[in-house]
Scaffold this motif. Structure first.
Motif, PDB file in Angstrom:
ATOM      1  N   ASP A 139      33.564  27.100 -32.960  1.00 50.87           N
ATOM      2  CA  ASP A 139      34.830  27.672 -32.498  1.00 50.87           C
ATOM      3  C   ASP A 139      35.740  26.569 -31.961  1.00 50.87           C
ATOM      4  OD1 ASP A 139      33.607  30.049 -33.090  1.00 50.87           O
ATOM      5  OD2 ASP A 139      33.280  30.645 -31.008  1.00 50.87           O
ATOM      6  N   ILE A 140      36.971  26.538 -32.486  1.00 51.87           N
ATOM      7  CA  ILE A 140      37.968  25.574 -32.013  1.00 51.87           C
ATOM      8  C   ILE A 140      39.034  26.325 -31.222  1.00 51.87           C
ATOM      9  CG2 ILE A 140      39.591  23.760 -32.651  1.00 51.87           C
ATOM     10  CD1 ILE A 140      38.428  23.698 -35.375  1.00 51.87           C
ATOM     11  N   PRO A 141      39.393  25.844 -30.034  1.00 55.24           N
ATOM     12  CA  PRO A 141      40.502  26.442 -29.283  1.00 55.24           C
ATOM     13  C   PRO A 141      41.845  25.963 -29.873  1.00 55.24           C
ATOM     14  CG  PRO A 141      39.579  24.606 -28.056  1.00 55.24           C
ATOM     15  CD  PRO A 141      38.750  24.741 -29.302  1.00 55.24           C
ATOM     16  N   ILE A 142      42.480  26.802 -30.675  1.00 51.95           N
ATOM     17  CA  ILE A 142      43.648  26.351 -31.435  1.00 51.95           C
ATOM     18  C   ILE A 142      44.949  26.374 -30.637  1.00 51.95           C
ATOM     19  CG2 ILE A 142      42.730  26.814 -33.723  1.00 51.95           C
ATOM     20  CD1 ILE A 142      44.153  29.507 -33.688  1.00 51.95           C
ATOM     21  N   SER A 169      39.182  34.034 -26.191  1.00 49.16           N
ATOM     22  CA  SER A 169      38.708  33.530 -24.908  1.00 49.16           C
ATOM     23  C   SER A 169      39.827  33.595 -23.879  1.00 49.16           C
ATOM     24  CB  SER A 169      38.226  32.076 -25.054  1.00 49.16           C
ATOM     25  OG  SER A 169      39.337  31.209 -25.211  1.00 49.16           O
ATOM     26  N   THR A 170      39.502  33.227 -22.660  1.00 48.58           N
ATOM     27  CA  THR A 170      40.525  33.196 -21.608  1.00 48.58           C
ATOM     28  C   THR A 170      41.580  32.137 -21.908  1.00 48.58           C
ATOM     29  OG1 THR A 170      39.139  31.676 -20.331  1.00 48.58           O
ATOM     30  CG2 THR A 170      38.948  34.027 -19.842  1.00 48.58           C
ATOM     31  N   SER A 174      41.228  31.396 -31.017  1.00 50.10           N
ATOM     32  CA  SER A 174      40.250  30.442 -31.546  1.00 50.10           C
ATOM     33  C   SER A 174      40.170  30.593 -33.058  1.00 50.10           C
ATOM     34  CB  SER A 174      38.860  30.687 -30.956  1.00 50.10           C
ATOM     35  OG  SER A 174      38.839  30.450 -29.563  1.00 50.10           O
ATOM     36  N   LEU A 175      39.694  29.549 -33.700  1.00 47.74           N
ATOM     37  CA  LEU A 175      39.294  29.615 -35.096  1.00 47.74           C
ATOM     38  C   LEU A 175      37.799  29.403 -35.154  1.00 47.74           C
ATOM     39  CD1 LEU A 175      41.872  27.614 -37.279  1.00 47.74           C
ATOM     40  CD2 LEU A 175      41.317  30.035 -37.424  1.00 47.74           C
TER      41      LEU A 175
END
Length: 224
Positions: A139-142, A169-170, A174-175
């Motif tokens: 998972d990447i925080p985009i 997420s908070t 995400s991707l």
């Protein structure tokens, strides 16, 4: 599930929309009474999202994926400012990993994208691959500006598009990328409507493209 379309129809009835496909997520040993089962191949999951409350977001996506991301956002009626940037990070990567041994999968969640992303992920992969897993998700925080460049770097080691996950997420969107280690019969992936088929074709084409690129890179390195 994609070995049958019944659960998809339930999501569609709630006005949920398809956002991705996880190839071979479920072991072939899982049997569903009264439904189509395919005991010779792992089964896949079609991801859905049901918008409840949302706010405008800015997300960072590499240029070759922006059209797909825009189409998903429009279909979900979510306001997303999609930005293409080659910015790299200048700090250490932080992440956490969860292993689900019962279905042979693991999930690496990147909390902070750093300039050591690929070495950090490669180190984690060496430990995970020793477990003979079927799939590893990442998972990447985009909403972090370095996400677009990070995505391209992760493609170079075999990760490819799985699903956009709005408000996952908070920190925001995400991707989820995926890396597949066991063969999957994609002919057993069934979608309830055209939107799902479009997602399926996109993910399968990304799997093929990234796999060929990684194989070509490895072959050129071995012959150098």
């Amino acid at each position: 599930m994609t070995n049958h379309v019944y659960s998809q129809h339930e999501m569609i009835a709630f006005n949920a929309k398809e956002t991705g496909l996880f190839i071979g997520d479920t072991p072939a040993t899982i049997s569903m009474k009264g439904l189509e089962n395919h005991p010779d191949t792992r089964m896949s999951l079609l991801a859905f999202y049901l918008p409840l409350h949302d706010r405008p977001h800015t997300i960072f996506i590499p240029s070759q994926h922006t059209e797909h991301a825009k189409a998903l956002a429009e279909d979900l009626n979510l306001q997303r400012n999609i930005v293409v940037t080659k910015k790299t990070a200048n700090r250490n990567t932080t992440f956490h990993t969860v292993i689900n041994s019962s279905i042979q999968t693991a999930n690496i969640s990147i909390d902070r994208i750093g300039d050591d992303l690929i070495p950090a992920v490669k180190h984690e992969l060496r430990e995970l691959e020793a477990l003979n897993l079927a799939s590893i998700y990442l998972d990447i925080p985009i909403e972090q500006e370095a996400a677009a460049n990070a995505y391209l770097e992760l493609e170079s080691i075999g990760f490819f598009w799985g699903s956009w996950m709005p408000n996952f997420s908070t920190e925001g969107d995400s991707l989820r990328l995926q890396k597949i280690y066991q063969p999957v019969n994609v002919e057993t992936i069934f979608c309830a409507r055209a939107q799902g088929d479009s997602i399926k074709q996109h993910v399968l084409s990304e799997w093929e493209r990234v796999t060929k690129n990684v194989q070509g890179f490895n072959e050129s390195n071995s012959s150098a």
